[in-house]
Enzyme design. Sequence first.
Site, mmCIF file in Angstrom:
data_model
loop_
_atom_site.group_PDB
_atom_site.id
_atom_site.type_symbol
_atom_site.label_atom_id
_atom_site.label_comp_id
_atom_site.label_asym_id
_atom_site.label_seq_id
_atom_site.Cartn_x
_atom_site.Cartn_y
_atom_site.Cartn_z
ATOM 1 N N ASP A 1 -11.711 36.345 44.624
ATOM 2 C CA ASP A 1 -12.099 35.829 43.301
ATOM 3 C C ASP A 1 -13.418 35.053 43.420
ATOM 4 O O ASP A 1 -13.471 34.044 44.140
ATOM 5 C CB ASP A 1 -10.981 34.887 42.830
ATOM 6 C CG ASP A 1 -10.795 34.895 41.334
ATOM 7 O OD1 ASP A 1 -11.520 35.626 40.646
ATOM 8 O OD2 ASP A 1 -9.883 34.169 40.865
ATOM 9 N N GLU B 1 -5.659 38.577 30.519
ATOM 10 C CA GLU B 1 -4.831 37.366 30.612
ATOM 11 C C GLU B 1 -4.574 36.748 29.237
ATOM 12 O O GLU B 1 -5.521 36.485 28.468
ATOM 13 C CB GLU B 1 -5.505 36.330 31.538
ATOM 14 C CG GLU B 1 -4.673 35.050 31.649
ATOM 15 C CD GLU B 1 -5.032 34.132 32.808
ATOM 16 O OE1 GLU B 1 -5.899 34.495 33.619
ATOM 17 O OE2 GLU B 1 -4.428 33.042 32.884
HETATM 18 O O1 KIV Z 1 -7.027 32.963 40.088
HETATM 19 C C1 KIV Z 1 -6.027 33.610 39.734
HETATM 20 O O2 KIV Z 1 -4.908 33.460 40.270
HETATM 21 C C2 KIV Z 1 -6.186 34.585 38.657
HETATM 22 C C3 KIV Z 1 -4.953 35.208 38.108
HETATM 23 C C4 KIV Z 1 -4.367 34.294 37.107
HETATM 24 C C5 KIV Z 1 -5.204 36.551 37.561
HETATM 25 O O3 KIV Z 1 -7.272 34.817 38.229
#
Ligand code: KIV
Length: 285
Positions: free
Chosen positions: A86, A185
């Site tokens: 991420d 989401e």
């Molecule tokens: O950071 C995270 O865990 C997310 C999920 C909520 C999809 O982006």
Amino acid sequence: MSRNKVTILSLQEKKQAGEPITMLTAYDYPTGLLVDRAGIDIILVGDSLAMVVLGMENTVSVTVDEMLHHCKAVARGAKNPLLVGDLPFMSYQVDPREAVRNAGRFLKEGGMDVVKLEGGCEVARTVKAIVDAGIPVMGHIGLTPQTISKLGGYRVQGKDVASAKALIDDAHALEEAGAFSLILEAIPSPLAELISEGLRIPTIGIGAGPHCDGQVLVTHDLIGLFDRFVPKFVKQYADTFSSTVEALEQYRDDVLEGAFPAAEHGYGMSEEALETLIAELGQDS
Ligand code: KIV
């Protein structure tokens, strides 16, 4: 159970076959191992780790270096799922060149297969730049926690016609820019269904109903290991927090009562060695 490494292609095949895709978060070696062992398709090293693992107020403060530290640990434990890193807040918003450089670190240093970033039309140019550099991108629209101040809190998105249409436009812009999948989401289930039907790429829902091509949850929510709140869309499958506290209390009581350690938890030595040791200690004194 031996299984093949999950790829973007195998996820695409699942969408075409109507087979649901499973995704969970992991933040370290043991959760990576556990999620892999459970046969989950995709692991997200989410910036949610800022809250559920590092105890921060929100996801805004976590840095690229902190994220990479966790990505490396997950990659050591999880071999089969597709690994998604991420991109944290402000690692991709300033300019696409910086975004490409940061995304590259998640693959080269973090051991991730692909990256994820939040936003719609406004990040399409950045998504294209990262994809053009050879790095697959997963999009994330609807409730986007990195811009929670702008959204005015953790609330459902796309409830009125104008905002629903904007989300549909976002989804298509991201697909057009080359994203291989999208997180949806906290949006109404019928809207998520419309978006999922209209896209070639798979959608993964969190609080977006049953008609997405897959589902994702924060693992610590699912196993009951986050102490602050449980979102409405979470199904809790275990109460790990309580059962762990119980185990720790049992340990404390055992130590206080002399029930731990027992003989089987210690190491012995031969009587001969012990006698010689005591004799030699006696001579020395
Ligand atoms: O950071 C995270 O865990 C997310 C999920 C909520 C999809 O982006």
